[in-house]
Design a protein around this motif. Structure first.
Motif, mmCIF file in Angstrom:
data_model
loop_
_atom_site.group_PDB
_atom_site.id
_atom_site.type_symbol
_atom_site.label_atom_id
_atom_site.label_comp_id
_atom_site.label_asym_id
_atom_site.label_seq_id
_atom_site.Cartn_x
_atom_site.Cartn_y
_atom_site.Cartn_z
ATOM 1 N N VAL A 16 0.984 -1.021 -0.533
ATOM 2 C CA VAL A 16 -0.261 -0.109 0.371
ATOM 3 C C VAL A 16 0.624 1.358 -0.425
ATOM 4 O O VAL A 16 1.803 1.630 0.946
ATOM 5 C CB VAL A 16 -0.755 0.012 1.543
ATOM 6 C CG1 VAL A 16 -1.585 1.367 1.485
ATOM 7 C CG2 VAL A 16 -1.349 -1.419 1.496
ATOM 8 N N LEU A 41 -11.484 -3.612 -1.457
ATOM 9 C CA LEU A 41 -11.389 -2.279 -0.886
ATOM 10 C C LEU A 41 -13.056 -1.928 -0.044
ATOM 11 O O LEU A 41 -14.036 -1.636 -1.092
ATOM 12 C CB LEU A 41 -10.549 -1.351 -1.460
ATOM 13 C CG LEU A 41 -9.515 -1.469 -1.889
ATOM 14 C CD1 LEU A 41 -9.321 -0.269 -3.544
ATOM 15 C CD2 LEU A 41 -7.980 -1.934 -1.116
ATOM 16 N N GLN A 44 -12.246 1.287 5.206
ATOM 17 C CA GLN A 44 -10.760 1.675 6.104
ATOM 18 C C GLN A 44 -10.378 0.594 5.759
ATOM 19 O O GLN A 44 -9.294 -0.354 6.846
ATOM 20 C CB GLN A 44 -11.560 2.125 7.901
ATOM 21 C CG GLN A 44 -12.079 0.963 8.025
ATOM 22 C CD GLN A 44 -13.092 1.520 8.765
ATOM 23 O OE1 GLN A 44 -14.496 2.454 7.783
ATOM 24 N NE2 GLN A 44 -13.699 1.033 10.201
ATOM 25 N N ILE A 46 -9.346 -3.889 4.100
ATOM 26 C CA ILE A 46 -9.000 -4.331 2.752
ATOM 27 C C ILE A 46 -9.053 -5.809 2.953
ATOM 28 O O ILE A 46 -9.104 -6.707 4.309
ATOM 29 C CB ILE A 46 -7.410 -4.328 2.465
ATOM 30 C CG1 ILE A 46 -7.214 -2.784 2.483
ATOM 31 C CG2 ILE A 46 -6.852 -5.195 1.532
ATOM 32 C CD1 ILE A 46 -5.187 -2.367 2.071
ATOM 33 N N ARG A 60 -7.241 -0.449 6.446
ATOM 34 C CA ARG A 60 -6.572 -0.132 5.621
ATOM 35 C C ARG A 60 -5.422 0.756 5.775
ATOM 36 O O ARG A 60 -4.618 0.809 4.863
ATOM 37 C CB ARG A 60 -7.684 1.115 4.701
ATOM 38 C CG ARG A 60 -7.709 0.924 3.313
ATOM 39 C CD ARG A 60 -8.522 1.401 2.565
ATOM 40 N NE ARG A 60 -8.375 2.065 1.325
ATOM 41 C CZ ARG A 60 -9.459 2.179 -0.031
ATOM 42 N NH1 ARG A 60 -10.979 2.392 0.879
ATOM 43 N NH2 ARG A 60 -8.461 2.575 -1.170
#
Length: 85
Positions: A16, A41, A44, A46, A60
């Motif tokens: 990320v 996604l 907030q 993943i 996230r």
């Protein structure tokens, strides 16, 4: 890609980055390659699945594992998120 950065997916994980291209954090699957297709996604979180049946939810902004679920299934598709994810 969104207003906070972007995600680069590899066979066994992902990284990320912020919008300037600085690495924020990375995730590497220790058990098996990621299932084919993109990661999920949502707000907030993943969501990611591995080919040997692990489904994980990561925070996230930090990559911290929020929860993980082991299944008895071989997963070959990406997570599908509903409209309220």
């Amino acid at each position: 890609v969104d207003d906070s950065g972007f995600v680069l997916v590899t066979q066994n994980g992902f990284q990320v980055y912020d919008l300037q291209g600085k690495l924020k954090w990375r995730f590497v699957s220790e058990s098996a390659p990621l299932a084919s297709g993109p990661i999920g996604l949502a707000k907030q979180f993943i969501y990611v699945a591995t080919t040997d049946g692990d489904i994980l939810c990561l925070q996230r902004d930090s990559g911290r594992v929020i929860w993980a679920q082991r299944t008895d299934l071989k997963i070959s598709a990406n997570p599908v998120l509903g409209p309220h994810s």
